[in-house]
Motif scaffolding. Sequence first.
Motif, short mmCIF file in Angstrom:
data_model
loop_
_atom_site.label_atom_id
_atom_site.label_comp_id
_atom_site.label_asym_id
_atom_site.label_seq_id
_atom_site.Cartn_x
_atom_site.Cartn_y
_atom_site.Cartn_z
N ASP A 5 -0.58 4.15 2.49
CA ASP A 5 -0.63 4.39 0.72
C ASP A 5 -0.02 3.27 0.51
O ASP A 5 -0.76 2.72 -0.46
CB ASP A 5 0.74 5.56 0.90
CG ASP A 5 -0.27 7.06 1.47
OD1 ASP A 5 -1.76 6.88 1.30
OD2 ASP A 5 0.54 7.71 1.86
N ARG A 6 0.67 2.59 1.20
CA ARG A 6 0.93 1.34 0.72
C ARG A 6 0.17 0.72 0.50
O ARG A 6 0.52 -0.64 -0.50
CB ARG A 6 3.02 0.78 1.13
CG ARG A 6 3.94 2.03 0.50
CD ARG A 6 5.11 0.98 1.07
NE ARG A 6 5.29 0.59 2.99
CZ ARG A 6 6.07 1.73 3.76
NH1 ARG A 6 6.20 3.72 3.32
NH2 ARG A 6 5.58 1.92 5.31
N PHE A 7 -0.01 0.56 1.69
CA PHE A 7 -0.99 -0.62 1.23
C PHE A 7 -2.26 -0.97 0.61
O PHE A 7 -2.61 -1.64 0.62
CB PHE A 7 -1.86 -0.94 3.10
CG PHE A 7 -2.99 -1.53 3.55
CD1 PHE A 7 -2.01 -3.07 3.73
CD2 PHE A 7 -4.25 -1.43 4.19
CE1 PHE A 7 -3.13 -4.38 4.43
CE2 PHE A 7 -5.02 -3.00 4.02
CZ PHE A 7 -4.10 -4.02 4.37
N ALA A 8 -2.83 0.98 0.62
CA ALA A 8 -3.57 0.65 -0.17
C ALA A 8 -3.21 0.37 -1.73
O ALA A 8 -3.92 -0.01 -2.27
CB ALA A 8 -4.28 2.56 -0.40
N ILE A 9 -2.08 0.74 -1.86
CA ILE A 9 -1.46 0.47 -3.26
C ILE A 9 -1.51 -1.70 -3.05
O ILE A 9 -2.32 -1.63 -4.59
CB ILE A 9 0.03 0.81 -3.88
CG1 ILE A 9 -0.08 2.03 -3.72
CG2 ILE A 9 0.75 0.09 -4.50
CD1 ILE A 9 0.69 2.94 -4.05
N LYS A 10 -1.48 -2.10 -2.39
CA LYS A 10 -0.83 -3.28 -2.57
C LYS A 10 -2.66 -4.19 -3.06
O LYS A 10 -2.81 -5.19 -3.15
CB LYS A 10 -0.70 -3.94 -1.28
CG LYS A 10 1.16 -4.09 -1.11
CD LYS A 10 1.51 -3.73 0.21
CE LYS A 10 3.13 -3.90 0.61
NZ LYS A 10 3.13 -4.61 1.47
N CYS A 11 -3.94 -3.15 -1.92
CA CYS A 11 -4.62 -3.87 -2.20
C CYS A 11 -5.11 -4.06 -3.27
O CYS A 11 -6.17 -4.72 -3.48
CB CYS A 11 -5.80 -3.02 -0.73
SG CYS A 11 -5.62 -2.97 0.54
N PHE A 12 -5.07 -3.19 -4.25
CA PHE A 12 -5.64 -3.17 -5.83
C PHE A 12 -5.11 -4.36 -6.35
O PHE A 12 -5.74 -5.48 -7.52
CB PHE A 12 -4.87 -1.75 -6.57
CG PHE A 12 -5.57 -0.93 -6.75
CD1 PHE A 12 -6.64 -0.07 -7.15
CD2 PHE A 12 -4.78 0.11 -5.38
CE1 PHE A 12 -7.06 1.12 -7.02
CE2 PHE A 12 -5.41 2.15 -5.06
CZ PHE A 12 -6.47 1.95 -5.49
N LEU A 23 -4.17 -12.68 3.07
CA LEU A 23 -4.46 -12.81 4.39
C LEU A 23 -2.98 -12.41 5.95
O LEU A 23 -2.72 -11.59 6.79
CB LEU A 23 -4.24 -14.68 5.09
CG LEU A 23 -6.03 -15.07 4.97
CD1 LEU A 23 -6.24 -16.14 5.28
CD2 LEU A 23 -6.51 -13.88 5.37
N GLU A 24 -1.06 -12.60 5.14
CA GLU A 24 -0.52 -12.67 6.20
C GLU A 24 0.13 -11.13 5.66
O GLU A 24 -0.22 -9.95 6.80
CB GLU A 24 0.30 -12.99 4.71
CG GLU A 24 1.81 -12.64 6.13
CD GLU A 24 3.24 -13.15 5.46
OE1 GLU A 24 3.91 -12.51 5.55
OE2 GLU A 24 2.94 -14.21 4.51
N LEU A 25 -0.57 -9.92 4.97
CA LEU A 25 -0.87 -8.56 4.80
C LEU A 25 -1.88 -8.09 5.37
O LEU A 25 -1.55 -6.78 5.87
CB LEU A 25 -0.88 -8.18 3.26
CG LEU A 25 0.19 -8.64 2.41
CD1 LEU A 25 0.06 -8.07 0.04
CD2 LEU A 25 1.46 -7.76 2.96
#
Length: 79
Positions: A5-12, A23-25
Amino acid sequence: MKSRDRFAIKCFFFSDLGLEARLELMENRLMLCRARDKSFPEKPLPEDFYQVVVSNRHLDVLKSEINWVQQRLVLDINN
């Protein structure tokens, strides 16, 4: 909140990030997913039918996420 979920939010907000940060994320997410994938077969599958189905679904989602992140990395590196 789970890491997916945290990664999905960062994708936004990826378009607001520079290439190196993006790239790092994605590389970190890929490493985490691969580690989960490696540890998955080590766990014995439950005997209950529904637990097996859910476990298999989890593995399918994990493999799909690995493929997606790998594709995004290739696209971002080449653009």
